[in-house]
Design an enzyme around this catalytic site. Structure first.
Site, PDB file in Angstrom:
ATOM      1  N   CYS A   1      77.093  33.427   7.620  1.00 39.84           N
ATOM      2  CA  CYS A   1      77.035  32.877   6.385  1.00 39.84           C
ATOM      3  C   CYS A   1      76.420  31.638   6.814  1.00 39.84           C
ATOM      4  CB  CYS A   1      78.323  32.527   5.582  1.00 39.84           C
ATOM      5  SG  CYS A   1      78.937  34.099   5.041  1.00 39.84           S
TER       6      CYS A   1
ATOM      7  N   GLU B   1      76.882  28.368   5.608  1.00 44.02           N
ATOM      8  CA  GLU B   1      78.155  27.323   5.751  1.00 44.02           C
ATOM      9  C   GLU B   1      78.607  27.378   7.370  1.00 44.02           C
ATOM     10  OE1 GLU B   1      77.781  29.569   3.306  1.00 44.02           O
ATOM     11  OE2 GLU B   1      79.015  29.009   1.707  1.00 44.02           O
TER      12      GLU B   1
END
Length: 147
Positions: free
Chosen positions: A69, A71
């Site tokens: 991801c 993040e």
């Protein structure tokens, strides 16, 4: 060394200028996303406590469980650059998606009072929440038995 878990709810939100820098960086990072399978492009940007911005994007894999991801990419890039203290994260996607559970846990490793901004790249809507509200009672070093 400063304990990254010592952040408290008394931390002020980032300045409007820092939020705008962070949002623009997340939107820009989204342009680098590799999402040939889902076509769900996500960019993230972390604001360090010294005002630097570190970007990340999602990197998919045909074996979906190996997808990284945005993040977590930003966190790994920041940590590789020597940063451990974060003030805020911005996440840019269609719909303004919140971070997944795994990303919430990874972010919580560096302080539960992080400011989390989500940006819908279609209509520009932004939301802000505290990570502690998104992941109450996060697993932390206090849950690991002492030797």
């Amino acid at each position: 060394m400063t304990d990254v878990h010592s952040q408290t709810s008394e931390i002020d939100p980032p300045s409007d200028e820092d939020v705008q820098r962070l949002v623009q960086a997340a939107i820009s990072a989204r342009d680098h996303a590799y999402a040939p399978h889902s076509h769900f492009y996500v960019g993230a940007a972390l604001l360090t406590h010294d005002g630097r911005v570190v970007e990340g994007c999602n990197v998919e894999n045909a074996s979906y469980s190996l997808t990284q991801c945005a993040e977590r990419t930003a966190v790994c890039t920041a940590v590789a650059g020597g940063y451990r203290m974060f003030h805020a994260v911005a996440i840019a996607s269609v719909g303004g998606a919140m971070p997944c559970g795994a990303c919430r846990q990874v972010l919580a490793e560096f302080g539960s009072d992080l400011f989390v901004y989500t940006i819908d790249v279609i209509d520009g809507e932004q939301q802000m929440r505290r990570l502690s509200d998104l992941l109450p009672d996060a697993f932390s070093t206090s849950n690991i038995p002492k030797r």
